[in-house]
Design an enzyme around this catalytic site. Sequence first.
Site, mmCIF file in Angstrom:
data_model
loop_
_atom_site.group_PDB
_atom_site.id
_atom_site.type_symbol
_atom_site.label_atom_id
_atom_site.label_comp_id
_atom_site.label_asym_id
_atom_site.label_seq_id
_atom_site.Cartn_x
_atom_site.Cartn_y
_atom_site.Cartn_z
ATOM 1 N N LYS A 33 9.335 40.072 16.758
ATOM 2 C CA LYS A 33 10.732 40.184 16.340
ATOM 3 C C LYS A 33 10.969 41.529 15.669
ATOM 4 O O LYS A 33 10.261 41.903 14.729
ATOM 5 C CB LYS A 33 11.115 39.060 15.369
ATOM 6 N N ASP A 60 16.551 41.093 16.705
ATOM 7 C CA ASP A 60 17.262 40.200 15.782
ATOM 8 C C ASP A 60 18.250 40.994 14.930
ATOM 9 O O ASP A 60 17.981 41.301 13.772
ATOM 10 C CB ASP A 60 16.214 39.491 14.907
ATOM 11 N N LYS A 62 21.741 40.024 14.875
ATOM 12 C CA LYS A 62 22.778 39.084 14.416
ATOM 13 C C LYS A 62 24.183 39.681 14.481
ATOM 14 O O LYS A 62 24.910 39.704 13.486
ATOM 15 C CB LYS A 62 22.481 38.617 12.990
ATOM 16 N N ASP A 65 31.276 40.281 15.000
ATOM 17 C CA ASP A 65 32.467 41.132 14.962
ATOM 18 C C ASP A 65 33.479 40.550 15.939
ATOM 19 O O ASP A 65 33.294 39.431 16.433
ATOM 20 C CB ASP A 65 32.103 42.579 15.327
ATOM 21 N N THR A 124 18.478 30.462 7.161
ATOM 22 C CA THR A 124 17.531 29.562 6.491
ATOM 23 C C THR A 124 17.401 29.845 4.995
ATOM 24 O O THR A 124 16.800 29.067 4.267
ATOM 25 C CB THR A 124 16.140 29.644 7.150
ATOM 26 N N ARG A 215 5.594 36.998 6.903
ATOM 27 C CA ARG A 215 4.677 37.298 5.800
ATOM 28 C C ARG A 215 3.326 36.599 5.881
ATOM 29 O O ARG A 215 2.308 37.208 5.554
ATOM 30 C CB ARG A 215 5.343 36.960 4.459
#
Length: 238
Positions: A33, A60, A62, A65, A124, A215
């Site tokens: 990603k 990614d 997002k 608009d 999330t 992570r």
Amino acid sequence: MVDNRLIVALDFHKTEDVKQLVNTLGDSVSYYKVGMELFYSEGAQVISFLKEKGKNVFLDLKLHDIPNTVAEGLCSLMVQGADLVNVHASGGYTMMKTAADRLKKAAANQGIACPKLIAVTILTSINEEDWQGLGMTCTIGEQVVRLAKLAKKAGLDGVVASSQEVSAIREACGPDFLIVTPGVRPAGASIDDQSRIATPASALQNGASHLVVGRPIRAAENPKAAAKAIIKEMESVK
């Protein structure tokens, strides 16, 4: 065979850090990603590097608009070679349908593969306090399913959603709908800035099609061993 249900998040600023992790993980990971932090810093060169390595790329960004702006933005991003791109479902049905239709048309006109298009439902990181602060009267789960159904109606390939909502989305949208689940943490790992999280096995059992992990792999003392441990847990769920 590499389990391409695992998407490793490259949350870096520099391509050099990307290269180090990708080379360290080697053949154990096939899907990555690229988010805002990396893309805004390094641009398309990081996608080119990953594609040269034979990797799949989830870009990614997002997009959110007015319909024409999102649609044209996606068409511009498409030529860079990402396999999966996304928009915010809260942009509405017209925005999503315009984006999906125009992306498919542009890909056909250029004779290139059209990337899968998915919609972010509710981040999330959003917890109940945040949700109530937005003045929402329905629950997070109810809104996530509503947005997922809207995305499917608009012709999108799937959504991004937390594990807590996956089973309801799967029931509402069917077996072929992509459900990409971030906030995945192996048992005992720090939750960091996520609020609605799950273990790899539970996310897949609930119906997720892909898991995004950052992570727990990137910051591990041995990233390759961490990735393999997650993949092993995923392989227990078919």
